[in-house]
Design an enzyme around this catalytic site. Structure first.
Site, PDB file in Angstrom:
ATOM      1  CG  ASP A   1      76.303  57.595  -0.267  1.00 25.18           C
ATOM      2  OD1 ASP A   1      76.757  58.507   0.153  1.00 25.18           O
ATOM      3  OD2 ASP A   1      75.531  57.267  -0.148  1.00 25.18           O
TER       4      ASP A   1
ATOM      5  NE  ARG B   1      75.387  62.682   2.284  1.00 22.48           N
ATOM      6  CZ  ARG B   1      75.080  61.792   3.343  1.00 22.48           C
ATOM      7  NH1 ARG B   1      76.630  61.541   4.409  1.00 22.48           N
ATOM      8  NH2 ARG B   1      73.791  61.089   4.092  1.00 22.48           N
ATOM      9  CE1 TYR B   2      77.490  65.158  -2.602  1.00 21.29           C
ATOM     10  CE2 TYR B   2      74.516  63.657  -1.812  1.00 21.29           C
ATOM     11  CZ  TYR B   2      75.786  63.523  -2.612  1.00 21.29           C
ATOM     12  OH  TYR B   2      76.414  62.095  -2.115  1.00 21.29           O
TER      13      TYR B   2
ATOM     14  CB  CYS C   1      68.592  49.090   7.002  1.00 21.41           C
ATOM     15  SG  CYS C   1      68.034  50.758   6.713  1.00 21.41           S
TER      16      CYS C   1
ATOM     17  CG  ASP D   1      75.520  52.117   1.875  1.00 23.76           C
ATOM     18  OD1 ASP D   1      76.474  52.369   1.809  1.00 23.76           O
ATOM     19  OD2 ASP D   1      74.915  52.624   2.311  1.00 23.76           O
TER      20      ASP D   1
ATOM     21  CB  CYS E   1      65.699  45.945   3.482  1.00 29.93           C
ATOM     22  SG  CYS E   1      64.715  47.043   2.233  1.00 29.93           S
TER      23      CYS E   1
ATOM     24  NE  ARG F   1      71.796  66.069  -4.206  1.00 33.30           N
ATOM     25  CZ  ARG F   1      73.847  66.379  -4.798  1.00 33.30           C
ATOM     26  NH1 ARG F   1      73.858  67.408  -4.781  1.00 33.30           N
ATOM     27  NH2 ARG F   1      75.012  65.853  -5.628  1.00 33.30           N
TER      28      ARG F   1
ATOM     29  NE  ARG G   1      69.635  57.678   6.222  1.00 31.85           N
ATOM     30  CZ  ARG G   1      69.329  57.651   5.286  1.00 31.85           C
ATOM     31  NH1 ARG G   1      67.929  57.447   4.470  1.00 31.85           N
ATOM     32  NH2 ARG G   1      70.328  58.656   4.596  1.00 31.85           N
TER      33      ARG G   1
ATOM     34  CB  CYS H   1      60.620  50.739   6.835  1.00 30.45           C
ATOM     35  SG  CYS H   1      61.829  52.006   6.392  1.00 30.45           S
TER      36      CYS H   1
ATOM     37  CE  LYS I   1      73.192  58.311  -3.033  1.00 30.90           C
ATOM     38  NZ  LYS I   1      73.090  59.466  -2.002  1.00 30.90           N
TER      39      LYS I   1
HETATM   40  S1  SF4 Z   1      66.649  50.359   3.131  1.00 29.14           S
HETATM   41 FE1  SF4 Z   1      66.231  50.816   5.201  1.00 29.14          FE
HETATM   42  S2  SF4 Z   1      65.280  52.246   5.683  1.00 29.14           S
HETATM   43 FE2  SF4 Z   1      64.439  51.948   3.014  1.00 29.14          FE
HETATM   44  S3  SF4 Z   1      63.191  50.735   2.934  1.00 29.14           S
HETATM   45 FE3  SF4 Z   1      65.044  49.031   3.451  1.00 29.14          FE
HETATM   46  S4  SF4 Z   1      64.256  49.312   5.910  1.00 29.14           S
HETATM   47 FE4  SF4 Z   1      63.822  51.229   5.515  1.00 29.14          FE
END
Ligand code: SF4
Length: 348
Positions: free
Chosen positions: A308, A88-89, A108, A271, A105, A92, A110, A101, A315
């Site tokens: 983002d 993206r940048y 999340c 997000d 979360c 990096r 993603r 994971c 960002k």
């Molecule tokens: S935010 Fe998403 S990628 Fe990061 S630890 Fe939580 S579930 Fe996993």
């Protein structure tokens, strides 16, 4: 206790009442669920607004998608030249080694790409192609290992990737983004810590923490193992309604991070991930919270509040503005605001 992965397990362990079982089943069929025993033990079963539960126990609200929400909210796909790499940048890249994971979360960004049922690791051929891409771009100064969570990998697999990166002359820094020290601190073994380190190439670890209570004695010890090994630690947190969106909760989180030798780095605005509206705040609220930190908490406790930009544009800092430029006598004068809200001309 095993990791809790189903609605039945969550209800059986008292993290949700039995009447929510059906609704949670529907969420679990759509999005990955995992709550480690350590995090389950942190949840206050008598508090319907527990900030740890809000982050990890599924909610029926996750099925309620808003029109503005996006399956790829930060535009990873638009910036992915080869499988597993996001560029993206200029200086990096992200290298996404796994889609798994230790804990999932509920907010999340993603969530449409991670969890069981999704391809759970880069194939050897894709990893080789990703490393070739990095080798062929001398402008890549930093590689950020992300996922999923790269620290769910075995020390052997992680060491192999770190070794390959350490052999690329223009890659000077490797950064690892992880929730493992919080979710499963026992995984931070001396073997895993050794696998992260390569001579002459500093490794930074960015630890994802959203509430001070997540920094349990075991989590603190895991972070100390990393810091004692000479690995600089950065904190990244997501601003979440009902978790850390008060001046008290946010300030306490930032202080707890610094006490663990974790420098607060980013406070992410939530997000536009599908089914997460109940956890998002608005930007004005986030700016007020950042003002509440300034001056009242040490400079070490000040993260950058960032958004983002959807579409993959990167960002941008969106914190409060303390400077105003005013036209005066055919020129310009600057007015700067102090942490008490008083305004001053500069130069005086
Ligand atoms: S935010 Fe998403 S990628 Fe990061 S630890 Fe939580 S579930 Fe996993």
């Amino acid at each position: 206790m095993p990791n809790l992965r189903t609605a039945a397990q969550i209800c059986d362990h008292g993290l949700a009442p039995p009447e929510r079982h059906g609704a949670l089943d529907k969420v679990a069929a759509r999005y990955a669920v995992a709550i480690t025993p350590g995090l389950a033990a942190l949840i206050d079963r008598n508090d319907p607004h527990d900030p740890i539960a809000r982050q990890f126990v599924p909610s029926a609200a996750e099925i309620d998608h808003q029109p503005q929400e996006l399956s790829d909210p930060i535009g990873d796909d638009a910036r992915s030249p080869v499988d597993g790499v996001v560029h993206r940048y200029p200086d990096r890249v992200l290298l996404k080694l796994t889609h798994v994971c230790a804990v999932y979360c509920r907010f999340c960004f993603r969530r449409e790409m991670i969890g069981p049922g999704k391809p759970n690791a880069l194939s050897q051929a894709s990893l080789a192609a990703a490393l070739d891409y990095i080798r062929s771009r001398p402008e890549i100064w930093e590689v950020i290992l992300t996922g999923g969570d790269p620290l769910v990998l075995s020390a052997r697999r992680l060491r192999a990737v770190m070794k390959a990166l350490s052999e690329i002359a223009h890659v000077k820094v490797v950064r690892i983004h992880t929730r493992v020290p919080i979710a499963d601190p026992a995984r931070i073994t001396s073997d895993l810590v050794r696998a992260m380190k390569f001579k002459g190439k500093p490794t930074y670890v960015a630890v994802h923490v959203n509430h001070a209570r997540e920094l349990t004695p075991r989590a603190r010890a895991a972070c100390a193992r990393l810091a004692d090994a000479g690995i600089p630690l950065l904190g990244q947190s997501v601003l979440l309604a009902g978790v850390n969106d008060t001046p008290e909760a946010l300030g306490e989180l930032m202080r707890a991070l610094v006490e663990c030798r974790i420098k607060p780095y980013y406070l992410h605005h939530g997000d536009l991930a599908p089914g997460t509206a109940h956890l998002r705040t608005d930007i004005a609220n986030g700016q007020d919270l950042m003002r509440s930190l300034r001056g009242r908490f040490s400079g070490l406790c000040q993260p950058a509040y960032v958004l983002d930009i959807p579409g993959g544009y990167g960002k941008s800092p969106i914190g409060p503005n303390y400077i105003e430029r005013r036209a005066a006598n055919g020129g310009e004068r600057v007015v700067v605001e102090d942490f008490n809200g008083r305004r001053h001309h500069y130069p005086p």
